[in-house]
Motif scaffolding. Sequence first.
Motif, mmCIF file in Angstrom:
data_model
loop_
_atom_site.group_PDB
_atom_site.id
_atom_site.type_symbol
_atom_site.label_atom_id
_atom_site.label_comp_id
_atom_site.label_asym_id
_atom_site.label_seq_id
_atom_site.Cartn_x
_atom_site.Cartn_y
_atom_site.Cartn_z
ATOM 1 N N PRO A 204 0.822 -1.211 0.000
ATOM 2 C CA PRO A 204 0.000 0.000 0.000
ATOM 3 C C PRO A 204 0.854 1.258 0.000
ATOM 4 O O PRO A 204 1.952 1.291 0.559
ATOM 5 N N GLU A 205 0.336 2.311 -0.623
ATOM 6 C CA GLU A 205 1.042 3.590 -0.666
ATOM 7 C C GLU A 205 0.784 4.419 0.583
ATOM 8 O O GLU A 205 1.586 5.282 0.939
ATOM 9 N N VAL A 206 -0.346 4.186 1.234
ATOM 10 C CA VAL A 206 -0.675 4.804 2.527
ATOM 11 C C VAL A 206 -1.254 3.698 3.404
ATOM 12 O O VAL A 206 -1.706 2.662 2.893
ATOM 13 N N PRO A 207 -1.246 3.861 4.714
ATOM 14 C CA PRO A 207 -1.802 2.818 5.573
ATOM 15 C C PRO A 207 -3.267 2.514 5.255
ATOM 16 O O PRO A 207 -4.071 3.435 5.051
ATOM 17 N N ILE A 208 -3.592 1.231 5.182
ATOM 18 C CA ILE A 208 -4.977 0.787 5.005
ATOM 19 C C ILE A 208 -5.597 0.675 6.393
ATOM 20 O O ILE A 208 -5.156 -0.123 7.215
ATOM 21 N N SER B 293 8.398 -13.655 12.838
ATOM 22 C CA SER B 293 8.880 -12.486 12.103
ATOM 23 C C SER B 293 9.348 -11.424 13.085
ATOM 24 O O SER B 293 9.575 -11.703 14.261
ATOM 25 N N ASN B 294 9.499 -10.217 12.584
ATOM 26 C CA ASN B 294 9.964 -9.094 13.390
ATOM 27 C C ASN B 294 9.239 -7.841 12.930
ATOM 28 O O ASN B 294 8.955 -7.681 11.724
ATOM 29 N N THR B 295 8.941 -6.951 13.867
ATOM 30 C CA THR B 295 8.219 -5.732 13.512
ATOM 31 C C THR B 295 9.026 -4.812 12.592
ATOM 32 O O THR B 295 8.478 -3.852 12.045
ATOM 33 N N SER B 296 10.287 -5.105 12.386
ATOM 34 C CA SER B 296 11.089 -4.327 11.441
ATOM 35 C C SER B 296 10.616 -4.517 10.000
ATOM 36 O O SER B 296 10.994 -3.736 9.121
ATOM 37 N N ASP B 297 9.788 -5.546 9.752
ATOM 38 C CA ASP B 297 9.279 -5.802 8.404
ATOM 39 C C ASP B 297 8.045 -4.959 8.087
ATOM 40 O O ASP B 297 7.495 -5.053 6.994
ATOM 41 N N MET B 298 7.614 -4.111 9.025
ATOM 42 C CA MET B 298 6.466 -3.249 8.755
ATOM 43 C C MET B 298 6.740 -2.319 7.573
ATOM 44 O O MET B 298 7.847 -1.793 7.412
ATOM 45 N N ILE B 299 5.733 -2.119 6.770
ATOM 46 C CA ILE B 299 5.827 -1.150 5.675
ATOM 47 C C ILE B 299 5.762 0.271 6.244
ATOM 48 O O ILE B 299 6.549 1.138 5.858
ATOM 49 N N PHE B 300 4.817 0.500 7.146
ATOM 50 C CA PHE B 300 4.689 1.784 7.834
ATOM 51 C C PHE B 300 5.040 1.553 9.300
ATOM 52 O O PHE B 300 4.425 0.732 9.974
#
Length: 304
Positions: free
Chosen positions: A107-111, A225-232
């Motif tokens: 996504p380009e902005v948070p959904i 996983s790890n929260t470092s993989d968040m897009i935002f």
Amino acid sequence: MKLTTFIKGENQKLAVQIENNLIDIEETAKKNEWNNIVTDVMQVIEFNQSELKDFEIKVKEAVTNGSAVAIEEEGLIYGPSVTKPHKIICVGLNYRRHADETNAPYPEVPILFNKFDNTLTGHQSEIVIPNVTNELDYEVELGIVIGKKTKNVTQEAALSHVFGYCTVNDLSARDLQMRTQQWLLGKTCDDFSPVGPFLVTADEVGDPNNLNLKTYVNNEIRQNSNTSDMIFSCAEIVSYISQHMTLEPGDLILTGTPEGVVLGLPADQRVYIQPGDVVTVEIEKLGTLTNKFVQESEKVLTNA
């Protein structure tokens, strides 16, 4: 501090974990004749930094001098670690590898979508699988709990508005979720947001975008996983939401789930949550949240 709630009678009571002991705050306050007894986690969330520090010192002093009232673990019934959020706001498709596994573009902005307080439940509670779904999925998520009124906050300042963090399982009925373009129905059945067992203050967590998180189904690891993989990032999420609405103390933000959900598997390999399954979600520094699932017809329901 690690805050939690437990059920006493029909009420949700506040507890604090100190040195592996759960301290009953109301009973400790009565024993020590404290003024302004705090009985609700939402009251603590609204404390300013000075009030929070004073509260922490008083509880620790009571433990040290032997005047704290501990709670027996046997028979303890946990409540959600956040009991009455004004808003529950969720972020969809916020992990790169989760988007990859579901063949979704980043996504380009948070959904954003929302849940309601009927979805809140606690650690070790039984969760009914509604008869209207055959595709109940797990989603380990980092929960952000807002600590002060927040509007148009910058990314640089956003995390200073966070009270703490918690482990959440954003349960999702995929068949209901995908029935229309709106996800709400698949996300908002009763008890679809177990939260806890603890709400951990931000000072104990450090960087929220460097935390390991996992899901187990019947002791078999499914998400890792790890929260470092968040897009935002967490800061980006808080800042973005605050540009559109005012966040209040106690508001709960679910920040998305990593790869490993049932929906991410090939269709012929998907085995959704079944009656009798035990699902555990855990996040580094925040604690382990476990729930057993039962079919709706197996649980006695009350009618008004």
